[in-house]
Write a protein that holds these residues in place. Structure first.
Motif, PDB file in Angstrom:
ATOM      1  N   GLY A  38       0.781  -1.231   0.000  1.00  0.00           N
ATOM      2  CA  GLY A  38       0.000   0.000   0.000  1.00  0.00           C
ATOM      3  C   GLY A  38       0.808   1.275   0.000  1.00  0.00           C
ATOM      4  O   GLY A  38       0.243   2.360   0.130  1.00  0.00           O
ATOM      5  N   GLY A  39       2.135   1.175  -0.126  1.00  0.00           N
ATOM      6  CA  GLY A  39       2.938   2.384  -0.226  1.00  0.00           C
ATOM      7  C   GLY A  39       3.362   2.988   1.091  1.00  0.00           C
ATOM      8  O   GLY A  39       3.854   4.118   1.112  1.00  0.00           O
ATOM      9  N   ALA A  78      -2.095  -2.463  -4.747  1.00  0.00           N
ATOM     10  CA  ALA A  78      -2.148  -1.464  -3.676  1.00  0.00           C
ATOM     11  C   ALA A  78      -3.568  -0.987  -3.424  1.00  0.00           C
ATOM     12  O   ALA A  78      -3.934  -0.669  -2.280  1.00  0.00           O
ATOM     13  CB  ALA A  78      -1.252  -0.279  -4.014  1.00  0.00           C
ATOM     14  N   LEU A  79      -4.375  -0.947  -4.475  1.00  0.00           N
ATOM     15  CA  LEU A  79      -5.740  -0.441  -4.326  1.00  0.00           C
ATOM     16  C   LEU A  79      -6.658  -1.449  -3.644  1.00  0.00           C
ATOM     17  O   LEU A  79      -7.824  -1.166  -3.418  1.00  0.00           O
ATOM     18  CB  LEU A  79      -6.295  -0.055  -5.695  1.00  0.00           C
ATOM     19  CG  LEU A  79      -5.513   1.061  -6.404  1.00  0.00           C
ATOM     20  CD1 LEU A  79      -6.171   1.412  -7.726  1.00  0.00           C
ATOM     21  CD2 LEU A  79      -5.403   2.305  -5.519  1.00  0.00           C
ATOM     22  N   LEU A  80      -6.120  -2.614  -3.313  1.00  0.00           N
ATOM     23  CA  LEU A  80      -6.876  -3.583  -2.519  1.00  0.00           C
ATOM     24  C   LEU A  80      -6.629  -3.398  -1.029  1.00  0.00           C
ATOM     25  O   LEU A  80      -7.242  -4.104  -0.221  1.00  0.00           O
ATOM     26  CB  LEU A  80      -6.500  -5.013  -2.941  1.00  0.00           C
ATOM     27  CG  LEU A  80      -6.761  -5.388  -4.405  1.00  0.00           C
ATOM     28  CD1 LEU A  80      -6.262  -6.806  -4.670  1.00  0.00           C
ATOM     29  CD2 LEU A  80      -8.243  -5.272  -4.740  1.00  0.00           C
ATOM     30  N   THR A  81      -5.735  -2.498  -0.670  1.00  0.00           N
ATOM     31  CA  THR A  81      -5.385  -2.286   0.734  1.00  0.00           C
ATOM     32  C   THR A  81      -5.831  -0.897   1.185  1.00  0.00           C
ATOM     33  O   THR A  81      -5.834   0.042   0.392  1.00  0.00           O
ATOM     34  CB  THR A  81      -3.865  -2.397   0.936  1.00  0.00           C
ATOM     35  OG1 THR A  81      -3.223  -1.281   0.289  1.00  0.00           O
ATOM     36  CG2 THR A  81      -3.317  -3.686   0.341  1.00  0.00           C
ATOM     37  N   SER A  98      -2.360   6.279   1.153  1.00  0.00           N
ATOM     38  CA  SER A  98      -1.159   6.840   0.550  1.00  0.00           C
ATOM     39  C   SER A  98      -1.499   7.686  -0.679  1.00  0.00           C
ATOM     40  O   SER A  98      -0.959   8.787  -0.863  1.00  0.00           O
ATOM     41  CB  SER A  98      -0.198   5.713   0.152  1.00  0.00           C
ATOM     42  OG  SER A  98       0.961   6.221  -0.474  1.00  0.00           O
ATOM     43  N   THR A  99      -2.428   7.185  -1.508  1.00  0.00           N
ATOM     44  CA  THR A  99      -2.839   7.935  -2.698  1.00  0.00           C
ATOM     45  C   THR A  99      -3.464   9.276  -2.315  1.00  0.00           C
ATOM     46  O   THR A  99      -3.159  10.321  -2.905  1.00  0.00           O
ATOM     47  CB  THR A  99      -3.847   7.115  -3.519  1.00  0.00           C
ATOM     48  OG1 THR A  99      -3.225   5.890  -3.938  1.00  0.00           O
ATOM     49  CG2 THR A  99      -4.325   7.886  -4.739  1.00  0.00           C
ATOM     50  N   ALA A 100      -4.340   9.240  -1.317  1.00  0.00           N
ATOM     51  CA  ALA A 100      -5.028  10.466  -0.900  1.00  0.00           C
ATOM     52  C   ALA A 100      -4.061  11.477  -0.293  1.00  0.00           C
ATOM     53  O   ALA A 100      -4.101  12.673  -0.619  1.00  0.00           O
ATOM     54  CB  ALA A 100      -6.130  10.130   0.097  1.00  0.00           C
TER      55      ALA A 100
END
Length: 390
Positions: free
Chosen positions: A318-319, A335-338, A344-346
């Motif tokens: 997830g970064g 990563a978008l499953l976590t 982290s993206t936000a």
């Protein structure tokens, strides 16, 4: 429930490990990572294709301005290509990240007051190059619009055609001229101290909130849970009471990481209300996931092991430990499953946009985190109802 929560809070504070896990360790690790690896990131490198089918002064001026721009020096490389089809092939092959295409007759059309269009080719594999090309073309459009309006006004005033160019330039609409005084890459840089500060906050949120649900298993083994349930107490009170304390401590933990990162490194995570909303949503998702673990395992030792595995797997993919852009493309999708990936993206989006980033810009990730919390929480409640704890 208040009594259970008060007892849980007193127990957690009396146990020094709560302070260590919630505050000391995440802040220390975030600070060490930030000191060792801090600095602007990701590396700003972009190759932009340049297709000049016009051959006039306008594209030549744009080229000169881009190459002379201090903001783009060392970050952007222009690559000449003979045509749009060649640019598309180079884009598909990954040789360039974007392309700017000037059509034939562009300079003549602008000079005659008819305006003109410039094409931009972009690739989702190189978003930075797309940002650069789009920023340049936006500036070109502004110059073209000003030039076109000036020429039309002069022509309507009855000025002879051979005098239009001189009159327009004398009155401040000289062209072609492109100003890149504003950095088209501004807002795209994120200090690594922000990555690792938010990463440690996201990781240890699992441990902090998980300790409370792990306590349910410990109390069941010691028999204290049965004694609580034997009294005039609803079955859900121990779970909610302990969960509320774990949630509150985790929120304090992530906020302390946020505050320490800002104070120590002088960086910003973005607009405060939006950052706080993202952090709370992450803690909510972490609480639901650890509650799900507690509802499925049989002992506190099993809970420790599973929570640790889940926490580090989510942190890595997830970064939280490795910035997302450093992961291979397939892992970026994982990563978008976590919850960590969405957090982290936000936070990267908010840190990149600074004070301009509003909560609306991260409404999507917040919604996903809340959805994760609802699904995991629902499954956890179903497990509790089957009699594993209640």
């Amino acid at each position: 429930m208040v009594t259970v929560s008060a007892l849980e809070l007193r127990t957690r504070l009396r146990d020094g490990t709560a302070i260590v896990i919630a505050l000391i360790v995440p802040v220390t690790l975030a600070t060490l990572f930030g000191l060792a690896l801090g600095g602007d990131d990701p590396p700003l490198r972009a190759t932009v294709g340049f297709v000049d089918l016009d051959g006039g002064e306008f594209p030549a001026s744009v080229r000169r301005e881009v190459l002379a721009s201090d903001e783009l020096k060392g970050a952007v490389t222009l690559r000449d290509l003979p045509g749009q089809e060649q640019a598309r092939r180079a884009l598909d092959a990954g040789e360039i990240g974007s392309a700017i295409v000037f059509p034939a007759g562009f300079s003549q059309s602008v000079g005659a007051g008819r305006g003109g269009g410039v094409s931009v080719l972009t690739s989702p594999e190189a978003p930075l190059a797309g940002v650069v090309a789009s920023a340049i073309v936006d500036r070109i459009s502004a110059v073209v619009d000003a030039r076109t309006l000036a020429v039309r006004a002069v022509l309507r005033a009855g000025v002879p055609g051979d005098e239009v160019k001189e009159l327009v330039e004398r009155n401040g609409a000289a062209g072609p001229f492109l100003s890149l005084a504003d950095d088209p890459l501004s807002g795209g840089k994120v200090d690594l101290s922000v990555y690792y500060g938010s990463g440690m906050a996201s990781l240890f949120a699992f441990f902090v909130v998980g300790a409370s649900f792990r306590g349910l298993l410990t109390e069941r083994k010691l028999g204290t849970l049965d004694r609580i349930r034997a009294g005039p107490v609803a079955a859900w009170v121990p779970v909610v009471g302990k969960g509320a304390v774990g949630f509150a401590l985790a929120v304090v933990s992530v906020c302390v990481c946020w505050g320490s990162s800002t104070l120590i490194f002088g960086t910003t995570w973005g607009e405060p209300v939006a950052v706080f909303a993202v952090l709370v949503a992450h803690v909510l998702a972490a609480a639901a996931i650890t509650m799900l673990v507690a509802s499925r395992v049989r002992t506190d030792a099993q809970a420790d092991g599973v929570i640790m595995v889940v926490s580090f797997v989510a942190a890595f993919f997830g970064g939280s430990l490795v910035p997302l852009y450093d992961l291979p493309e397939p892992l970026r999708a994982v990563a978008l499953l976590t919850p960590n990936g969405w957090t982290s993206t936000a936070l990267t989006e908010l840190a990149g946009s600074g004070a301009a980033g509003s909560i609306g810009a991260v409404a999507g990730p917040i919604g996903v985190l809340c959805a994760i919390a609802m699904v995991a929480g629902g499954l956890a409640l179903a497990g509790f109802k089957k009699g594993l704890l209640l």
